[in-house]
Design an enzyme around this catalytic site. Structure first.
Site, short mmCIF file in Angstrom:
data_model
loop_
_atom_site.label_atom_id
_atom_site.label_comp_id
_atom_site.label_asym_id
_atom_site.label_seq_id
_atom_site.Cartn_x
_atom_site.Cartn_y
_atom_site.Cartn_z
N ILE A 120 15.29 24.13 8.23
CA ILE A 120 16.56 23.79 7.57
C ILE A 120 16.17 23.73 6.09
CG2 ILE A 120 18.38 22.09 7.27
CD1 ILE A 120 17.95 21.24 10.18
N PRO A 121 16.47 24.80 5.35
CA PRO A 121 15.83 25.04 4.04
C PRO A 121 16.34 24.19 2.88
CG PRO A 121 17.40 26.77 4.50
CD PRO A 121 17.37 25.89 5.72
N CYS A 122 16.05 22.90 2.92
CA CYS A 122 16.46 22.02 1.83
C CYS A 122 15.71 22.36 0.53
CB CYS A 122 16.26 20.56 2.21
SG CYS A 122 14.62 20.13 2.81
N HIS A 123 14.61 23.10 0.65
CA HIS A 123 13.88 23.51 -0.56
C HIS A 123 14.69 24.51 -1.39
CE1 HIS A 123 12.76 26.53 2.49
NE2 HIS A 123 12.63 27.37 1.48
#
Length: 155
Positions: A120-123
């Site tokens: 889950i690409p919070c970056h």
């Protein structure tokens, strides 16, 4: 009970967790209150997909995910999964996507509580001014992940 295993990666030691046939965590330091250390088939599959991602051979993940959080956090985490590989969005973009246009700070809070980093690409969420801001895995890892995706996006 959640099963977890630890792996060394290019962004440090990650904890991968599974419960009831779904990935529940990919994190640096967040150990669950109770867990069983066991390398399951799904955890191994997640590890393999992360290795492919770090090698630039995978741009999306094909794993069942079950992050634990509030309804609002779930909406934010779902919106994060819509950000394409190699692209970024600002907190306001995510706030608008979850029908909470004035909720940038709330989005930031949900982003910071994302239990399944990278998948889950919070970056991929940055400040409105284009600067890198906050990341539970550390700013050096956020920069590394964004640069990794940028390099492999062109291949």
């Amino acid at each position: 009970m959640e099963k977890i295993f630890f792996y060394d990666t290019p962004v440090g030691k990650l904890i991968i967790g599974e419960e009831n046939g779904s990935i529940t965590r990919v994190s640096w330091t967040q150990l669950p209150a109770s867990y069983l250390q066991e390398e399951t088939e799904l955890i191994l599959k997640c590890k393999q997909q992360l290795e492919e991602y770090f090698a630039g051979k995978r741009k999306s993940f094909d794993l069942p995910l079950a992050p634990k959080g509030t309804e609002f956090q779930q909406k934010v985490w779902s919106a994060l999964q819509e950000i394409p590989y190699g692209e970024v969005r600002c907190y306001q973009d995510i706030a608008v996507a979850v029908d909470h246009p004035k909720g940038c700070q709330a989005v930031g809070g949900a982003n910071g509580k994302n239990p399944i980093a990278i998948l889950i690409p919070c970056h991929r969420v940055i400040g409105k001014n284009g600067k890198l801001v906050g990341y539970a895995g550390g700013m050096e890892n956020k920069k590394f992940l964004l640069e990794l995706e940028n390099v492999h996006l062109r291949k």
